[in-house]
Write a protein that holds these residues in place. Structure first.
Motif, PDB file in Angstrom:
ATOM      1  N   ARG A  99       0.843  -1.194   0.000  1.00 58.11           N
ATOM      2  CA  ARG A  99       0.000   0.000   0.000  1.00 58.11           C
ATOM      3  C   ARG A  99       0.879   1.245   0.000  1.00 58.11           C
ATOM      4  N   GLY A 100       1.928   1.232  -0.795  1.00 55.50           N
ATOM      5  CA  GLY A 100       2.800   2.390  -0.878  1.00 55.50           C
ATOM      6  C   GLY A 100       3.873   2.396   0.193  1.00 55.50           C
ATOM      7  N   ALA A 101       4.642   3.473   0.195  1.00 55.05           N
ATOM      8  CA  ALA A 101       5.818   3.562   1.057  1.00 55.05           C
ATOM      9  C   ALA A 101       5.493   3.699   2.542  1.00 55.05           C
ATOM     10  N   GLU A 102       4.246   4.030   2.881  1.00 55.08           N
ATOM     11  CA  GLU A 102       3.882   4.214   4.290  1.00 55.08           C
ATOM     12  C   GLU A 102       3.653   2.898   5.034  1.00 55.08           C
ATOM     13  N   TYR A 103       3.461   1.810   4.302  1.00 55.74           N
ATOM     14  CA  TYR A 103       3.064   0.542   4.908  1.00 55.74           C
ATOM     15  C   TYR A 103       4.095  -0.542   4.635  1.00 55.74           C
ATOM     16  N   GLU A 104       4.191  -1.471   5.582  1.00 56.17           N
ATOM     17  CA  GLU A 104       5.059  -2.631   5.407  1.00 56.17           C
ATOM     18  C   GLU A 104       4.439  -3.581   4.378  1.00 56.17           C
ATOM     19  N   VAL A 105       5.267  -4.223   3.597  1.00 55.27           N
ATOM     20  CA  VAL A 105       4.817  -5.213   2.618  1.00 55.27           C
ATOM     21  C   VAL A 105       4.545  -6.520   3.343  1.00 55.27           C
ATOM     22  N   GLN A 106       3.466  -7.202   2.977  1.00 55.13           N
ATOM     23  CA  GLN A 106       3.169  -8.507   3.557  1.00 55.13           C
ATOM     24  C   GLN A 106       3.244  -9.564   2.457  1.00 55.13           C
ATOM     25  N   ARG A 107       4.026 -10.597   2.705  1.00 54.82           N
ATOM     26  CA  ARG A 107       4.167 -11.709   1.756  1.00 54.82           C
ATOM     27  C   ARG A 107       3.569 -12.964   2.390  1.00 54.82           C
ATOM     28  N   SER A 108       2.885 -13.751   1.569  1.00 57.47           N
ATOM     29  CA  SER A 108       2.315 -15.005   2.063  1.00 57.47           C
ATOM     30  C   SER A 108       2.126 -15.961   0.903  1.00 57.47           C
ATOM     31  N   GLN A 109       1.824 -17.217   1.242  1.00 56.66           N
ATOM     32  CA  GLN A 109       1.537 -18.225   0.229  1.00 56.66           C
ATOM     33  C   GLN A 109       0.106 -18.698   0.410  1.00 56.66           C
ATOM     34  N   LEU A 110      -0.501 -19.058  -0.695  1.00 56.50           N
ATOM     35  CA  LEU A 110      -1.873 -19.536  -0.679  1.00 56.50           C
ATOM     36  C   LEU A 110      -1.962 -20.762  -1.571  1.00 56.50           C
TER      37      LEU A 110
END
Length: 115
Positions: free
Chosen positions: A20-31
């Motif tokens: 969600r842009g530079a203000e938020y941490e990236v979340q990675r996951s598997q599905l």
């Protein structure tokens, strides 16, 4: 603007990235999606940068009027909204672009303004 969050995909394992842009941490996951099955994933992004009093801009955006872009102004506006770009600047080649009609039609005017 409420959109249907469902997406039909073939069975398999998927690596997902939510941002969600530079203000938020990236979340990675598997599905894992099984044939004929339904899978759900809930994502909550952590805001880690306070930008109060600041605006995010993208000063060089090519879209539908530029020969080097196949993206419509609507597609670009949605993508930039997803990454919290509040001030997109149209820089189409050989044309004067304007994201504001797309921003208005998508109901994004409270969050962004085109230049």
């Amino acid at each position: 603007m409420e959109q249907d969050p469902r997406l039909e995909l073939p069975a398999g394992r998927y690596d997902l990235v939510a941002s969600r842009g530079a203000e938020y941490e990236v979340q990675r996951s598997q599905l894992e999606i099984e044939s004929g099955g339904v899978s759900e994933l809930e994502v909550s992004l952590v805001r880690s940068v306070d930008t109060t009093g600041w605006m995010s801009a993208e000063p060089h955006v090519h879209a539908q009027w530029s020969p080097d872009s196949r993206d419509s102004n609507e597609a670009k506006a949605l993508g930039m909204a997803a990454e919290n770009i509040e001030l997109p600047v149209s820089t189409d080649h050989e044309a004067v672009g304007d994201f504001n009609p797309a921003i208005t039609s998508l109901g994004l005017g409270a969050w962004m303004r085109g230049v």
